[in-house]
Design a protein around this motif. Structure first.
Motif, PDB file in Angstrom:
ATOM      1  N   GLU A 110     -11.217   7.692 -33.282  1.00  0.00           N
ATOM      2  CA  GLU A 110     -10.681   8.182 -34.551  1.00  0.00           C
ATOM      3  C   GLU A 110     -11.698   8.106 -35.680  1.00  0.00           C
ATOM      4  OE1 GLU A 110      -8.572   3.959 -35.929  1.00  0.00           O
ATOM      5  OE2 GLU A 110      -7.328   5.676 -35.338  1.00  0.00           O
ATOM      6  N   GLU A 111     -12.823   7.427 -35.463  1.00  0.00           N
ATOM      7  CA  GLU A 111     -13.806   7.220 -36.525  1.00  0.00           C
ATOM      8  C   GLU A 111     -15.058   8.078 -36.368  1.00  0.00           C
ATOM      9  OE1 GLU A 111     -14.582   3.042 -36.564  1.00  0.00           O
ATOM     10  OE2 GLU A 111     -12.594   2.533 -37.362  1.00  0.00           O
ATOM     11  N   VAL A 112     -15.237   8.721 -35.233  1.00  0.00           N
ATOM     12  CA  VAL A 112     -16.476   9.462 -35.014  1.00  0.00           C
ATOM     13  C   VAL A 112     -16.391  10.859 -35.623  1.00  0.00           C
ATOM     14  CG1 VAL A 112     -16.971   8.184 -32.902  1.00  0.00           C
ATOM     15  CG2 VAL A 112     -15.784  10.393 -32.770  1.00  0.00           C
ATOM     16  N   THR A 113     -17.562  11.444 -35.828  1.00  0.00           N
ATOM     17  CA  THR A 113     -17.683  12.806 -36.345  1.00  0.00           C
ATOM     18  C   THR A 113     -18.361  13.666 -35.285  1.00  0.00           C
ATOM     19  OG1 THR A 113     -17.933  11.959 -38.604  1.00  0.00           O
ATOM     20  CG2 THR A 113     -18.639  14.228 -38.209  1.00  0.00           C
ATOM     21  N   ARG A 114     -17.828  14.861 -35.073  1.00  0.00           N
ATOM     22  CA  ARG A 114     -18.439  15.769 -34.095  1.00  0.00           C
ATOM     23  C   ARG A 114     -19.819  16.215 -34.577  1.00  0.00           C
ATOM     24  NH1 ARG A 114     -15.105  17.760 -30.135  1.00  0.00           N
ATOM     25  NH2 ARG A 114     -12.869  17.335 -30.395  1.00  0.00           N
ATOM     26  N   VAL A 115     -20.726  16.354 -33.619  1.00  0.00           N
ATOM     27  CA  VAL A 115     -22.074  16.832 -33.906  1.00  0.00           C
ATOM     28  C   VAL A 115     -22.225  18.215 -33.284  1.00  0.00           C
ATOM     29  CG1 VAL A 115     -24.540  16.427 -33.604  1.00  0.00           C
ATOM     30  CG2 VAL A 115     -22.988  14.486 -33.911  1.00  0.00           C
ATOM     31  N   PRO A 116     -22.594  19.229 -34.069  1.00  0.00           N
ATOM     32  CA  PRO A 116     -22.784  20.563 -33.480  1.00  0.00           C
ATOM     33  C   PRO A 116     -23.791  20.509 -32.331  1.00  0.00           C
ATOM     34  CG  PRO A 116     -22.849  20.675 -35.886  1.00  0.00           C
ATOM     35  CD  PRO A 116     -22.851  19.218 -35.524  1.00  0.00           C
ATOM     36  N   PRO A 117     -23.502  21.139 -31.217  1.00  0.00           N
ATOM     37  CA  PRO A 117     -24.401  21.049 -30.053  1.00  0.00           C
ATOM     38  C   PRO A 117     -25.778  21.646 -30.302  1.00  0.00           C
ATOM     39  CG  PRO A 117     -22.664  22.684 -29.691  1.00  0.00           C
ATOM     40  CD  PRO A 117     -22.304  21.947 -30.935  1.00  0.00           C
ATOM     41  N   SER A 118     -25.911  22.484 -31.335  1.00  0.00           N
ATOM     42  CA  SER A 118     -27.189  23.156 -31.574  1.00  0.00           C
ATOM     43  C   SER A 118     -28.201  22.294 -32.318  1.00  0.00           C
ATOM     44  CB  SER A 118     -26.959  24.444 -32.378  1.00  0.00           C
ATOM     45  OG  SER A 118     -26.403  24.144 -33.655  1.00  0.00           O
ATOM     46  N   VAL A 119     -27.762  21.182 -32.930  1.00  0.00           N
ATOM     47  CA  VAL A 119     -28.679  20.418 -33.773  1.00  0.00           C
ATOM     48  C   VAL A 119     -29.441  19.390 -32.951  1.00  0.00           C
ATOM     49  CG1 VAL A 119     -27.152  20.732 -35.749  1.00  0.00           C
ATOM     50  CG2 VAL A 119     -27.068  18.593 -34.480  1.00  0.00           C
ATOM     51  N   TRP A 286     -13.373  10.616 -46.520  1.00  0.00           N
ATOM     52  CA  TRP A 286     -14.530  11.145 -47.243  1.00  0.00           C
ATOM     53  C   TRP A 286     -15.780  11.065 -46.382  1.00  0.00           C
ATOM     54  CZ3 TRP A 286     -14.323   8.917 -52.943  1.00  0.00           C
ATOM     55  CH2 TRP A 286     -13.234   9.500 -53.604  1.00  0.00           C
ATOM     56  N   PHE A 287     -15.968   9.930 -45.714  1.00  0.00           N
ATOM     57  CA  PHE A 287     -17.178   9.751 -44.920  1.00  0.00           C
ATOM     58  C   PHE A 287     -17.272  10.833 -43.843  1.00  0.00           C
ATOM     59  CE2 PHE A 287     -19.523   8.130 -41.290  1.00  0.00           C
ATOM     60  CZ  PHE A 287     -20.696   7.696 -41.880  1.00  0.00           C
ATOM     61  N   ARG A 288     -16.191  11.041 -43.103  1.00  0.00           N
ATOM     62  CA  ARG A 288     -16.218  12.044 -42.035  1.00  0.00           C
ATOM     63  C   ARG A 288     -16.401  13.448 -42.607  1.00  0.00           C
ATOM     64  NH1 ARG A 288     -12.052   8.685 -40.296  1.00  0.00           N
ATOM     65  NH2 ARG A 288     -10.445  10.188 -40.908  1.00  0.00           N
ATOM     66  N   GLU A 289     -15.737  13.744 -43.725  1.00  0.00           N
ATOM     67  CA  GLU A 289     -15.882  15.055 -44.356  1.00  0.00           C
ATOM     68  C   GLU A 289     -17.316  15.294 -44.823  1.00  0.00           C
ATOM     69  OE1 GLU A 289     -13.108  15.050 -47.537  1.00  0.00           O
ATOM     70  OE2 GLU A 289     -11.331  15.142 -46.244  1.00  0.00           O
ATOM     71  N   ASP A 290     -17.893  14.295 -45.467  1.00  0.00           N
ATOM     72  CA  ASP A 290     -19.239  14.453 -46.024  1.00  0.00           C
ATOM     73  C   ASP A 290     -20.287  14.569 -44.918  1.00  0.00           C
ATOM     74  OD1 ASP A 290     -17.960  14.250 -48.444  1.00  0.00           O
ATOM     75  OD2 ASP A 290     -18.572  12.182 -48.834  1.00  0.00           O
ATOM     76  N   LEU A 291     -20.140  13.749 -43.869  1.00  0.00           N
ATOM     77  CA  LEU A 291     -21.093  13.825 -42.763  1.00  0.00           C
ATOM     78  C   LEU A 291     -20.959  15.161 -42.034  1.00  0.00           C
ATOM     79  CD1 LEU A 291     -23.295  12.521 -41.094  1.00  0.00           C
ATOM     80  CD2 LEU A 291     -21.523  11.329 -39.776  1.00  0.00           C
ATOM     81  N   ALA A 292     -19.730  15.630 -41.854  1.00  0.00           N
ATOM     82  CA  ALA A 292     -19.529  16.940 -41.211  1.00  0.00           C
ATOM     83  C   ALA A 292     -20.154  18.053 -42.042  1.00  0.00           C
ATOM     84  CB  ALA A 292     -18.033  17.190 -41.012  1.00  0.00           C
ATOM     85  N   GLN A 293     -20.048  17.955 -43.356  1.00  0.00           N
ATOM     86  CA  GLN A 293     -20.668  18.946 -44.236  1.00  0.00           C
ATOM     87  C   GLN A 293     -22.192  18.943 -44.071  1.00  0.00           C
ATOM     88  OE1 GLN A 293     -19.527  21.306 -46.145  1.00  0.00           O
ATOM     89  NE2 GLN A 293     -21.405  21.836 -47.255  1.00  0.00           N
ATOM     90  N   LEU A 294     -22.775  17.756 -43.970  1.00  0.00           N
ATOM     91  CA  LEU A 294     -24.218  17.651 -43.779  1.00  0.00           C
ATOM     92  C   LEU A 294     -24.635  18.213 -42.415  1.00  0.00           C
ATOM     93  CD1 LEU A 294     -24.736  14.100 -45.312  1.00  0.00           C
ATOM     94  CD2 LEU A 294     -25.681  16.232 -46.222  1.00  0.00           C
ATOM     95  N   PHE A 295     -23.833  17.966 -41.390  1.00  0.00           N
ATOM     96  CA  PHE A 295     -24.144  18.537 -40.075  1.00  0.00           C
ATOM     97  C   PHE A 295     -24.107  20.061 -40.122  1.00  0.00           C
ATOM     98  CE2 PHE A 295     -22.627  14.510 -37.654  1.00  0.00           C
ATOM     99  CZ  PHE A 295     -23.900  13.963 -37.751  1.00  0.00           C
ATOM    100  N   GLU A 296     -23.182  20.623 -40.884  1.00  0.00           N
ATOM    101  CA  GLU A 296     -23.122  22.083 -41.024  1.00  0.00           C
ATOM    102  C   GLU A 296     -24.377  22.604 -41.715  1.00  0.00           C
ATOM    103  OE1 GLU A 296     -19.571  23.430 -42.924  1.00  0.00           O
ATOM    104  OE2 GLU A 296     -18.246  22.410 -41.508  1.00  0.00           O
ATOM    105  N   LEU A 297     -24.820  21.913 -42.754  1.00  0.00           N
ATOM    106  CA  LEU A 297     -26.052  22.311 -43.446  1.00  0.00           C
ATOM    107  C   LEU A 297     -27.258  22.209 -42.515  1.00  0.00           C
ATOM    108  CD1 LEU A 297     -25.484  20.555 -46.903  1.00  0.00           C
ATOM    109  CD2 LEU A 297     -25.421  23.023 -46.458  1.00  0.00           C
ATOM    110  N   LEU A 298     -27.269  21.170 -41.671  1.00  0.00           N
ATOM    111  CA  LEU A 298     -28.361  21.004 -40.719  1.00  0.00           C
ATOM    112  C   LEU A 298     -28.347  22.119 -39.682  1.00  0.00           C
ATOM    113  CD1 LEU A 298     -30.711  19.299 -39.593  1.00  0.00           C
ATOM    114  CD2 LEU A 298     -29.008  17.961 -38.322  1.00  0.00           C
ATOM    115  N   ALA A 299     -27.166  22.442 -39.174  1.00  0.00           N
ATOM    116  CA  ALA A 299     -27.052  23.505 -38.172  1.00  0.00           C
ATOM    117  C   ALA A 299     -27.507  24.847 -38.738  1.00  0.00           C
ATOM    118  CB  ALA A 299     -25.612  23.598 -37.670  1.00  0.00           C
ATOM    119  N   ALA A 300     -27.278  25.055 -40.046  1.00  0.00           N
ATOM    120  CA  ALA A 300     -27.691  26.299 -40.705  1.00  0.00           C
ATOM    121  C   ALA A 300     -29.143  26.252 -41.164  1.00  0.00           C
ATOM    122  CB  ALA A 300     -26.777  26.576 -41.896  1.00  0.00           C
ATOM    123  N   ARG A 301     -29.813  25.099 -40.952  1.00  0.00           N
ATOM    124  CA  ARG A 301     -31.200  24.857 -41.386  1.00  0.00           C
ATOM    125  C   ARG A 301     -31.341  24.936 -42.896  1.00  0.00           C
ATOM    126  NH1 ARG A 301     -32.564  21.678 -38.092  1.00  0.00           N
ATOM    127  NH2 ARG A 301     -34.791  21.917 -38.485  1.00  0.00           N
TER     128      ARG A 301
END
Length: 350
Positions: A110-119, A286-301
Motif C-alpha cells: 500500500e506504500e509503494v509507487t509504480r515505476v514506469p517500465p521505460s525509465v 502526497w508522497f505517492r502523488e508527488d513521486l508519481a508526478q516526478l516519474f512521469e516527468l522522467l519518462a517524458a525526459r
C-alpha cells in the motif's frame, strides 16, 4: 536459475565508513500485504552518512547491526497474501529510510509507487529522496509563484540541482550558492551562481529574496534569514554544516530550536522546517502523488537526474568517503547486479 541469495550493506558500528560491511543475509519473505522486490537500484546518499554517524533523529533508536538504504527501485518477485493490486514483474519504488542497500527486500504494497517500465532504474532511484524533497519544498512548503526571487543553497548538490531544475520549470528567478568550480553547472540548470567562498549572498538581490532554501544550516541560518525580504520565507531542510563539523545530535537539535526562535525575532520573516518523513507521515498520499508526478516527468525526459556513478556492493564504503569529501555533481547509486569495478576492468582487458 541458481538459488536466490541476499546481500546487504550493514552498519557494524556507528562512526566512519570503516564501520560498514557487506554481508550475506537471510532472504526475506513477503508477508500479508507485502511484496518482495529484487532490488534494481538503491541510492547512496549523504543522509546515509548522517545515519551512520548516529546523527539522524528518525533512526536514533536503531542500534547496529542494521542495513542502510534510504530508497529502493525494484522488481516484484514475490507477492504476499492479500496483495491483488500488483503482479510479478511490476516495478515499484519506495522511500524506506533504512534497509534497501540490499539484493532483496520486502515492502508494504500500500506504500509503494509504480515505476514506469521505460525509465532507467538508477535514475528513478535518484528521484525518490532528493527530487521529492525539492518538489515538496517548492509546492507543499513554499507554494512558490512564477517570478519569485529564490535562493538555493548547495545548488550543486542533489536537492539543489532538483530545486533549480523544477524551479526553472515554474518560472522562478533563481540564484544558487556553490563553489566557484560549480558555476557552470548552476548556470546550466537555470540559476545565477553565487560563489559562497567569495561573494556575500545577503547582498546579491536588493530588497532580499522571496524564498531561501537552506539544507546546510551554516551559522544557524542567520545569514539566510538576513538574505530574505520582509515577509520572505526560509525553508530549512537539513544541517550539513553541523554534520561536517562533527557536532552532536543534541547540538543539532538545539540549532533547530534556535532557528524557530530566530524566525520569530526576524522582523516578519518566516521559517518553515521541512522534513520529508514528517510530511509523509502527515500526508502519505502526497508522497505517492508527488513521486508519481516526478516519474512521469522522467519518462517524458522533461527532467534527468545526474548519476555520478553506478556502483556495486564492493564500492559502498568508498562511496561514503566520496560523499563526505563533497564535490560530486550527481548521485551514487548501488546496483546490486553490477559486478565490482575490479571485475568490470578485468572484463574490459580480456
Amino acid at each position: 536459475m541458481g538459488e536466490l541469495r541476499n546481500r546487504v550493506v550493514q552498519v557494524r558500528c556507528f562512526g566512519g565508513p570503516d564501520g560498514l560491511e557487506v554481508v550475506d543475509a537471510p532472504l526475506p519473505v513477503a508477508g500479508r500485504g507485502e511484496v518482495r522486490v529484487r532490488v534494481l537500484a538503491s541510492s547512496v546518499v549523504y543522509t546515509d552518512v548522517v545515519i551512520r554517524r548516529h546523527l539522524y533523529p528518525q533512526t536514533i533508536s536503531l542500534r547496529p547491526p542494521f542495513v542502510l538504504g534510504y530508497d529502493v527501485v525494484g522488481e516484484i518477485d514475490q507477492l504476499g497474501q492479500d496483495v491483488t493490486s500488483f503482479k510479478l514483474g511490476d516495478r515499484v519504488a519506495d522511500m524506506t529510510v533504512v534497509g534497501s542497500n540490499a539484493a532483496y527486500r520486502t515492502l508494504r504494497a500500500e506504500e509503494v509507487t509504480r515505476v514506469p517500465p521505460s525509465v532507467d532504474a538508477a535514475e528513478a532511484a535518484a528521484l525518490i529522496l532528493s527530487w521529492t524533497t525539492a518538489y515538496q519544498l517548492l509546492h507543499r512548503a513554499a507554494h512558490v509563484k512564477r517570478g519569485q526571487r529564490v535562493l538555493v543553497h548547495g545548488a550543486a548538490g542533489a536537492v539543489g540541482q532538483a530545486l533549480l531544475t523544477l524551479g526553472r520549470m515554474e518560472g522562478l528567478e533563481l540564484w544558487g550558492t556553490a563553489r566557484g568550480d560549480h558555476a557552470a553547472l548552476v548556470r546550466e540548470l537555470g540559476g545565477t551562481p553565487i560563489d559562497y567562498q567569495r561573494e556575500d549572498f545577503t547582498k546579491v538581490v536588493p530588497g532580499g529574496f522571496d524564498v531561501v532554501f537552506d539544507g546546510i544550516g551554516e551559522d544557524g541560518c542567520r545569514r539566510s534569514l538576513a538574505a530574505l525580504k520582509r515577509g520572505g520565507l526560509l525553508c530549512a531542510y537539513g544541517y550539513t554544516a553541523g554534520v561536517q563539523a562533527h557536532r552532536s545530535l543534541f547540538s543539532i537539535l538545539t540549532w533547530t530550536a534556535r532557528l524557530y526562535v530566530l524566525g520569530w525575532l526576524s522582523g516578519g520573516r518566516r521559517v518553515y522546517f521541512y522534513s520529508i518523513n514528517l510530511m509523509r507521515a502527515r500526508h502519505p498520499t502526497w508522497f505517492r502523488e508527488d513521486l508519481a508526478q516526478l516519474f512521469e516527468l522522467l519518462a517524458a525526459r522533461a527532467i534527468q537526474p545526474r548519476i555520478a556513478e553506478r556502483i556495486s556492493f564492493a564500492e559502498v564504503a568508498e562511496a561514503h568517503r566520496r560523499l563526505e569529501a563533497g564535490g560530486l555533481e550527481g548521485k551514487l547509486v548501488l546496483c546490486p547486479d553490477l559486478p565490482s569495478r575490479h571485475q568490470r576492468e578485468r572484463e574490459l582487458t580480456v
